[in-house]
Design a protein around this motif. Structure first.
Motif, mmCIF file in Angstrom:
data_model
loop_
_atom_site.group_PDB
_atom_site.id
_atom_site.type_symbol
_atom_site.label_atom_id
_atom_site.label_comp_id
_atom_site.label_asym_id
_atom_site.label_seq_id
_atom_site.Cartn_x
_atom_site.Cartn_y
_atom_site.Cartn_z
ATOM 1 N N THR A 77 -22.795 17.768 -46.241
ATOM 2 C CA THR A 77 -23.416 18.337 -47.445
ATOM 3 C C THR A 77 -23.159 19.836 -47.526
ATOM 4 O OG1 THR A 77 -25.496 18.560 -46.233
ATOM 5 C CG2 THR A 77 -25.233 16.589 -47.584
ATOM 6 N N GLY A 78 -22.107 20.284 -46.830
ATOM 7 C CA GLY A 78 -21.723 21.685 -46.927
ATOM 8 C C GLY A 78 -21.298 22.015 -48.352
ATOM 9 N N THR A 79 -21.109 23.276 -48.636
ATOM 10 C CA THR A 79 -20.843 23.715 -50.012
ATOM 11 C C THR A 79 -19.649 22.992 -50.637
ATOM 12 O OG1 THR A 79 -21.739 25.873 -49.440
ATOM 13 C CG2 THR A 79 -20.426 25.741 -51.459
ATOM 14 N N ALA A 80 -18.539 22.936 -49.912
ATOM 15 C CA ALA A 80 -17.326 22.316 -50.465
ATOM 16 C C ALA A 80 -17.555 20.841 -50.768
ATOM 17 C CB ALA A 80 -16.158 22.496 -49.505
ATOM 18 N N CYS A 81 -18.232 20.151 -49.869
ATOM 19 C CA CYS A 81 -18.493 18.724 -50.099
ATOM 20 C C CYS A 81 -19.571 18.535 -51.165
ATOM 21 C CB CYS A 81 -18.885 18.049 -48.789
ATOM 22 S SG CYS A 81 -17.494 17.882 -47.654
ATOM 23 N N CYS A 114 -27.141 14.037 -42.310
ATOM 24 C CA CYS A 114 -26.402 15.013 -43.105
ATOM 25 C C CYS A 114 -26.093 16.218 -42.215
ATOM 26 C CB CYS A 114 -27.224 15.468 -44.309
ATOM 27 S SG CYS A 114 -27.446 14.180 -45.546
ATOM 28 N N VAL A 115 -24.918 16.788 -42.408
ATOM 29 C CA VAL A 115 -24.548 18.004 -41.674
ATOM 30 C C VAL A 115 -23.984 19.013 -42.672
ATOM 31 C CG1 VAL A 115 -24.101 16.884 -39.460
ATOM 32 C CG2 VAL A 115 -22.247 17.106 -41.135
ATOM 33 N N ASN A 116 -23.916 20.258 -42.252
ATOM 34 C CA ASN A 116 -23.493 21.314 -43.169
ATOM 35 C C ASN A 116 -21.990 21.458 -43.328
ATOM 36 O OD1 ASN A 116 -25.958 22.127 -44.124
ATOM 37 N ND2 ASN A 116 -26.340 23.383 -42.322
ATOM 38 N N CYS A 117 -21.215 21.112 -42.330
ATOM 39 C CA CYS A 117 -19.761 21.176 -42.465
ATOM 40 C C CYS A 117 -19.151 20.479 -41.259
ATOM 41 C CB CYS A 117 -19.270 22.618 -42.532
ATOM 42 S SG CYS A 117 -17.476 22.743 -42.791
ATOM 43 N N VAL A 118 -18.115 19.692 -41.497
ATOM 44 C CA VAL A 118 -17.425 19.036 -40.379
ATOM 45 C C VAL A 118 -16.004 19.578 -40.232
ATOM 46 C CG1 VAL A 118 -18.846 16.963 -40.401
ATOM 47 C CG2 VAL A 118 -16.772 17.051 -41.820
ATOM 48 N N GLY A 119 -15.717 20.679 -40.936
ATOM 49 C CA GLY A 119 -14.444 21.358 -40.747
ATOM 50 C C GLY A 119 -13.265 20.773 -41.500
ATOM 51 N N ALA A 120 -13.528 19.969 -42.518
ATOM 52 C CA ALA A 120 -12.428 19.392 -43.300
ATOM 53 C C ALA A 120 -12.699 19.639 -44.784
ATOM 54 C CB ALA A 120 -12.297 17.907 -43.002
ATOM 55 N N CYS A 121 -13.092 20.853 -45.105
ATOM 56 C CA CYS A 121 -13.600 21.184 -46.444
ATOM 57 C C CYS A 121 -12.642 20.817 -47.580
ATOM 58 C CB CYS A 121 -13.937 22.666 -46.510
ATOM 59 S SG CYS A 121 -15.047 23.211 -45.215
ATOM 60 N N ALA A 122 -11.346 20.980 -47.379
ATOM 61 C CA ALA A 122 -10.381 20.708 -48.452
ATOM 62 C C ALA A 122 -10.299 19.220 -48.771
ATOM 63 C CB ALA A 122 -9.004 21.223 -48.058
ATOM 64 N N LEU A 123 -10.848 18.388 -47.888
ATOM 65 C CA LEU A 123 -10.715 16.936 -48.050
ATOM 66 C C LEU A 123 -12.025 16.277 -48.476
ATOM 67 C CD1 LEU A 123 -8.608 16.354 -44.818
ATOM 68 C CD2 LEU A 123 -7.773 16.574 -47.166
ATOM 69 N N GLY A 124 -12.989 17.091 -48.886
ATOM 70 C CA GLY A 124 -14.309 16.578 -49.216
ATOM 71 C C GLY A 124 -14.361 15.775 -50.496
ATOM 72 N N PRO A 125 -15.451 15.059 -50.684
ATOM 73 C CA PRO A 125 -16.535 14.964 -49.708
ATOM 74 C C PRO A 125 -16.155 14.101 -48.505
ATOM 75 C CG PRO A 125 -17.043 13.603 -51.631
ATOM 76 C CD PRO A 125 -15.755 14.320 -51.925
ATOM 77 N N VAL A 126 -16.636 14.538 -47.352
ATOM 78 C CA VAL A 126 -16.276 13.884 -46.104
ATOM 79 C C VAL A 126 -17.476 13.120 -45.544
ATOM 80 C CG1 VAL A 126 -15.476 14.260 -43.737
ATOM 81 C CG2 VAL A 126 -14.604 15.704 -45.580
#
Ligand code: FES
Length: 160
Positions: A77-81, A114-126
């Motif tokens: 649920t990070g910003t990009a996702c 839910c987590v804030n980012c899993v490090g694959a922002c360009a591929l979201g939502p992940v």
């Protein structure tokens, strides 16, 4: 609680407070979570105040204080996702599994987190299911992934 496993984890680490995180990692690996009674034993055996054991277990995301389901679904649920629709994924699992993030189904089959980012922002939502990443996830794909675990057969439809 399996005392043999705990005995093995504590072997050679007693009275060594600096071993706390490593011991908790092993407890998490063996039990799947950090049981309360085990925290008490770890505190006593390492010589660490119980409140400190609890604080460390609660602080690190790698540790969980509740038993988890056989299948752990982690929604980023990070910003990009978020801007790519992660809320729709949360709505999907809430509707399908009747639980909210952080909970486990009564049958113990699913835990949703839910987590804030899993490090694959360009591929979201992940979504990460049992350590396996799914990129560009949609509510439909997520529903099918859950159905598959539940053993439901997809009905044949020419419009699916
Ligand atoms: S915000 Fe979802 S992977 Fe970074």
């Amino acid at each position: 609680m399996n005392s043999t496993n705990l005995e093995t984890i504590l072997e050679g680490r007693r009275s060594q407070p600096h071993q706390l995180i490593e011991v908790l990692q092993d407890v998490q690996d063996v039990y799947g979570y950090i049981p309360k009674d085990v925290m008490g034993i770890v505190a006593k055996e390492l010589g660490v105040p119980l409140m400190e054991v609890f604080r460390v277990a609660k602080f690190y995301k790698a540790f969980t204080l509740k038993p988890r389901g056989k299948n752990v679904i982690t929604i980023c649920t990070g910003t990009a996702c978020h801007v790519r629709g992660s809320q729709l994924l949360i709505d999907q699992v809430q509707g399908q599994l009747r639980l909210k993030p952080g909970d486990t189904t009564k049958d113990g089959l699913f835990t949703v987190e839910c987590v804030n980012c899993v490090g694959a922002c360009a591929l979201g939502p992940v979504v990460v299911q049992n350590g396996s990443y799914s990129n560009h996830m949609t509510p439909g794909k997520l529903r099918r992934a859950i159905d598959k675990v539940q053993g439901k057969k997809k009905e044949e439809s020419p419009h699916a």
